[in-house]
Design an enzyme around this catalytic site. Structure first.
Site, PDB file in Angstrom:
ATOM      1  NE  ARG A  83      -3.437  -0.351   2.607  1.00 20.91           N
ATOM      2  CZ  ARG A  83      -3.916  -0.939   3.692  1.00 20.91           C
ATOM      3  NH1 ARG A  83      -3.782  -0.353   4.877  1.00 20.91           N
ATOM      4  NH2 ARG A  83      -4.519  -2.109   3.599  1.00 20.91           N
ATOM      5  CG  HIS A 128      -1.194  -3.315   4.249  1.00 19.71           C
ATOM      6  ND1 HIS A 128      -1.554  -4.386   3.463  1.00 19.71           N
ATOM      7  CD2 HIS A 128      -2.017  -3.367   5.332  1.00 19.71           C
ATOM      8  CE1 HIS A 128      -2.547  -5.055   4.030  1.00 19.71           C
ATOM      9  NE2 HIS A 128      -2.848  -4.449   5.175  1.00 19.71           N
ATOM     10  CG  ASP A 135      -5.634  -6.502   3.962  1.00 17.06           C
ATOM     11  OD1 ASP A 135      -5.151  -6.972   5.003  1.00 17.06           O
ATOM     12  OD2 ASP A 135      -5.713  -5.281   3.731  1.00 17.06           O
ATOM     13  CD  GLU A 193      -7.482  -5.122  10.015  1.00 17.97           C
ATOM     14  OE1 GLU A 193      -6.639  -5.574   9.199  1.00 17.97           O
ATOM     15  OE2 GLU A 193      -7.673  -3.914  10.195  1.00 17.97           O
ATOM     16  CG  HIS A 196      -3.752  -7.660   8.427  1.00 17.30           C
ATOM     17  ND1 HIS A 196      -3.532  -6.418   7.875  1.00 17.30           N
ATOM     18  CD2 HIS A 196      -2.602  -7.980   9.064  1.00 17.30           C
ATOM     19  CE1 HIS A 196      -2.312  -6.014   8.173  1.00 17.30           C
ATOM     20  NE2 HIS A 196      -1.729  -6.955   8.897  1.00 17.30           N
TER      21      HIS A 196
END
Length: 214
Positions: A83, A128, A135, A193, A196
């Protein structure tokens, strides 16, 4: 903190990063932040194409996990991995814009937007961006339907936690299938999560990359 833009070679990525669909040919790519189906309701900065990029080390683990899941009748669907820091900064701008609640009914119906930083749903620095996190979910190989995990991706609620109360047996089973495959492939989970997973030790612990996904 080191934020790196790198020189981008003709392949579109700096050394050490790959497009995961080039390594797992039967995977499904659903790059959430390149479109509108995400908690912001719009593309995030830095996502110029609906692709999923990973560090090579993380990708190697995902290839192993995909093999395990394939034998059980499932394909992997990737939502996000690397990311750009520009996207993380964009998330933060969204978090600070308290009047923008268009996605509240879908992504955080039980939370107030003012609490997204305090509760850890949004962070100013992300694994990320360092190339350590992915994910994903699983898809039935025959029907191509996503497994029921009990919540959507990026659902900001305790229901997204591993071991959440109120899940059906099927939802618990599906989460366990994914979790077992990822842990068996050398990754670690994030308690809050279900989608994740992370590489530990991570390949670039001090670098927050900022090359665009294109």
């Amino acid at each position: 903190m080191n934020i790196s833009t790198f020189g981008i070679p003709k392949a579109g990525l700096p050394d050490g990063f790959v497009y995961i669909d080039e390594l797992i040919e039967d995977c499904i790519i659903d790059a959430k932040y390149a479109g509108t189906d995400n908690f912001m309701g719009r593309p995030a900065a830095g996502y110029e194409q609906p692709l999923v990029v990973m560090s090579r080390q993380l990708a190697d683990c995902c290839v192993k996990a995909a093999g395990i899941l394939r034998e059980q009748g499932y394909l992997v669907k990737f939502y996000d991995a690397y990311r750009p820091q520009s996207a993380v900064d964009d998330f933060c701008r969204w978090g600070e814009a308290l009047d923008d609640i268009r996605r509240k009914p879908v992504h955080y119906p039980n939370e107030e937007k003012a609490d997204v930083f305090k509760k850890g749903y949004i962070a100013r620095r992300s694994g990320h961006t360092r190339g350590k996190a992915v994910d994903l979910t699983i898809v039935d190989m025959k029907t191509h339907q996503e497994a029921d995990m009990g919540s959507i991706f990026d659902f900001m609620d305790e229901r997204s936690h591993h071991g959440a109360a109120g899940l059906t047996k099927e939802q618990e089973h599906n989460r366990r299938l994914l979790c077992d495959a990822m842990l068996s492939s050398g990754l670690t989970l994030l308690d809050s999560e279900w989608w994740h997973y992370s590489l530990d030790p991570e390949p670039y612990p001090d670098t927050y990359f900022n090359f665009p996904i294109k």
